[in-house]
Design a protein around this motif. Structure first.
Motif, PDB file in Angstrom:
ATOM      1  N   LEU A  44      -7.599  -6.226 -10.847  1.00 20.34           N
ATOM      2  CA  LEU A  44      -8.190  -6.163  -9.511  1.00 20.34           C
ATOM      3  C   LEU A  44      -7.295  -6.802  -8.436  1.00 20.34           C
ATOM      4  N   GLY A  69      -1.821   4.165  -3.710  1.00 26.46           N
ATOM      5  CA  GLY A  69      -2.742   3.125  -3.277  1.00 26.46           C
ATOM      6  C   GLY A  69      -2.132   1.736  -3.365  1.00 26.46           C
ATOM      7  N   CYS A  70      -2.975   0.726  -3.619  1.00 31.73           N
ATOM      8  CA  CYS A  70      -2.507  -0.655  -3.686  1.00 31.73           C
ATOM      9  C   CYS A  70      -1.786  -0.899  -5.017  1.00 31.73           C
ATOM     10  N   SER A  96      -6.218  -4.695  -5.246  1.00 33.17           N
ATOM     11  CA  SER A  96      -7.304  -4.378  -4.301  1.00 33.17           C
ATOM     12  C   SER A  96      -7.840  -5.625  -3.614  1.00 33.17           C
ATOM     13  N   GLN A 109     -13.869  -1.768  -5.016  1.00 33.04           N
ATOM     14  CA  GLN A 109     -13.686  -1.363  -6.419  1.00 33.04           C
ATOM     15  C   GLN A 109     -14.544  -2.192  -7.377  1.00 33.04           C
ATOM     16  N   SER A 110     -15.007  -3.347  -6.919  1.00 31.92           N
ATOM     17  CA  SER A 110     -15.763  -4.241  -7.799  1.00 31.92           C
ATOM     18  C   SER A 110     -17.272  -4.147  -7.601  1.00 31.92           C
ATOM     19  N   PHE A 162       0.848  -1.190   0.000  1.00 28.61           N
ATOM     20  CA  PHE A 162       0.000   0.000   0.000  1.00 28.61           C
ATOM     21  C   PHE A 162       0.888   1.246   0.000  1.00 28.61           C
ATOM     22  N   ASN A 216     -16.053  -4.673   3.700  1.00 29.83           N
ATOM     23  CA  ASN A 216     -16.427  -3.264   3.722  1.00 29.83           C
ATOM     24  C   ASN A 216     -17.925  -3.120   3.979  1.00 29.83           C
ATOM     25  N   ASP A 259      -9.932  -4.146   2.644  1.00 29.31           N
ATOM     26  CA  ASP A 259     -10.500  -2.806   2.748  1.00 29.31           C
ATOM     27  C   ASP A 259     -10.248  -2.263   4.150  1.00 29.31           C
ATOM     28  N   SER A 283     -13.459  -6.618  -3.312  1.00 27.31           N
ATOM     29  CA  SER A 283     -13.131  -5.292  -2.783  1.00 27.31           C
ATOM     30  C   SER A 283     -14.164  -4.275  -3.253  1.00 27.31           C
TER      31      SER A 283
END
Length: 512
Positions: A41, A17-18, A44, A285-286, A12, A302, A49, A283
């Protein structure tokens, strides 16, 4: 083809970010650090999270295959966090108080359990060096994994290996009778979210349910990930104007089914193909991919996922303290809740399994009855009885599984594919439920225990328990007193398990 693909380190970065920091063998995609587009992906998924709020975690995930479009590969990530002051060799990018990294292993076959213990040990050793530029330990791990898991992993050995360290016993202890409810829910191909504080708890729970289906874990997840199934849905929507006769739907679905290699009973079931996705961890993001699937079983840490109730039919909330009353199944579709409700015969079956599990866990020797392998055998027999009943439409047998449930299941893709093909050993299975008997007083106790376990704030109903026991005692004498005593003993065990004040257990009435 060798099952182990890559060992990857994801870190990270406070600005970017990741991101992938290291891979062995070297990734050769077009993205940063050679990251392929199909695996965009990965960063992430590898880091949980809310990464700063987590000291360590283990995450199981799926990605689209690069080599075979339309298929999935399998990943496991071991995440750790370390105080930056402890590092012996600190790069210029380290500007904050802590450093977060994850070591991942990507494989062509599902080896979640066997890889977990090995990866956790190597990750710990990697962090204990306190110098992340020393990656020899990771390259050596890749070599060792390739030696251990060769391309000859097949048959019963691979099946046993795939189920290693995935505990169905733990699932029954935590969810009790509702473990069977989750099993039936998977068959209906709805959108189900599992949410928990850690990726490890998510993976252990979801994979335990999957492992109850014959051959599904080791053979039935190769077309499962959401990245593959959104493409499958596009194909189905393109062809939706075609006129298909109802009787031909199963044949057509079977023709398109990518899971061709099935045993003489029709296993593994086609639960996660053709628009039905399975991802033990996803995550944030998906999230925008979820509406593009026909059905899904997803895991997330999350809380924003749970707030999007319109995306899911069911949300399963898992607490990490081991307390039974903190594992909740919330139905956003109330009609579905009624459809999947356990029948009296189901409760007897689940109670039979649960008691065997509890006895086996208390026994000093490792008996077969109550073991994970034994549970899988019971679930296979249950499933065979269910499909035989559905095919025969025997009016005296269908209600024991639930009329509404059987009717709903018949509409699913997996049922239509299963019954549209001829399977040699399936024709000899007799229809009927293993626990179809006349209803008795003990069934009232089972129904009440199941109801209480499924209610948040279950302590509020203890007064009702006492009243019910008293009334039963007045009306049917000694049997009612027995039921009341069982209620009280059961509640006291739950209270003790939660660390609450210990209550004196009620004595069983004398039989003299």
């Amino acid at each position: 083809m060798h099952p182990i693909l890559n060992v990857v380190v994801v870190s990270f970065h406070h600005k970017r970010g990741c991101e992938v920091e290291y891979s062995h063998p070297q990734l050769n995609g077009d993205g940063e650090s050679g990251l392929p587009d199909e695996w965009h992906l990965l960063p992430s998924l590898a880091l949980p999270d809310g990464v700063h709020n987590c000291q360590k975690d283990t995450i199981f995930f799926l990605l689209p295959s690069r080599e075979e479009p339309g298929k999935s590969i399998f990943g496991i990530s071991c995440y750790r966090q370390i105080d930056a002051k402890e590092l012996l060799n600190k790069s210029d990018d380290v500007t904050r108080a802590s450093v977060q990294k994850a070591v991942c292993v990507l494989s062509r076959i599902p080896l979640f359990g066997p890889l977990k213990a090995k990866l956790e040990v190597i990750t710990q050793a990697y962090f204990e060096q306190k110098d992340f530029s020393k990656v020899d330990v990771l390259a050596q791990m890749y070599t060792n994994l390739c030696d251990i898991f060769d391309e000859n992993l097949t048959g019963e050995y691979f099946s046993s290996l795939a189920h290693h360290e995935i505990s169905i016993q733990d699932l029954f202890i935590r969810f009790r009778h509702r473990a069977l409810l989750l099993f039936k829910l998977f068959l209906l191909e709805r959108k189900v979210l599992f949410i928990a504080p850690t990726g490890l708890r998510l993976g252990e729970t979801i994979l335990a349910i999957v492992s109850m289906f014959p051959k599904l874990l080791e053979e039935g997840l190769y077309y499962a990930t959401i990245g593959v199934n959104i493409n499958e849905r596009k194909k189905r929507e393109t062809a939706k104007d075609e006129i298909v006769i109802e009787e031909d739907i199963g044949v057509e679905l079977s023709r398109k089914d990518p899971l061709k290699d099935k045993d003489s009973c029709g296993f593994p079931l086609s639960l996660f193909t053709q628009g039905s996705s399975f991802d033990p961890y996803l995550s944030i993001q998906s999230m925008d991919l979820i509406p593009k699937t026909r059905s899904c079983i997803l895991g997330a840490t999350n809380a924003l996922f749970a707030m999007k109730k319109d995306l899911f039919d069911v949300v399963v909330k898992i607490e990490d303290d081991g307390s039974l009353v903190h594992n909740h199944i919330e139905f956003n579709d109330q009609a579905l809740e009624r459809v999947v409700a356990l029948t009296t015969a189901d409760l007897r079956f689940a109670d039979f399994v649960l008691k065997k599990v509890e006895e086996q866990m208390k026994a000093s020797n490792s008996e077969f009855d109550g073991s994970d392998e034994w549970i899988r055998l019971q679930m296979k027999n249950y499933l065979l009885g269910l499909v035989a009943t559905s095919r025969s439409d025997l009016q005296t047998a269908v209600p024991h599984f639930g009329i509404a449930f059987v009717n709903e299941w018949r509409r699913t893709k997996n049922h239509r594919i299963w019954v549209s093909n001829k399977h040699e050993d399936l024709t000899s299975v007799a229809p009927g439920h293993m626990f179809s008997e006349q209803m008795g007083v003990y069934d009232v106790y089972l129904r009440f225990e199941h109801a209480v376990n499924g209610v948040e704030g279950a302590s509020k109903v203890i007064g009702t328990v006492n009243t019910a026991g008293k009334n039963l005692g007045n009306s049917i004498g000694e049997t009612g007193s027995r039921v009341k005593a069982k209620f009280t003993n059961w509640w006291n065990r739950k209270a003790a398990a939660q660390g609450t004040e210990e209550v004196e257990q009620a004595e069983e009435p004398s039989t003299d």
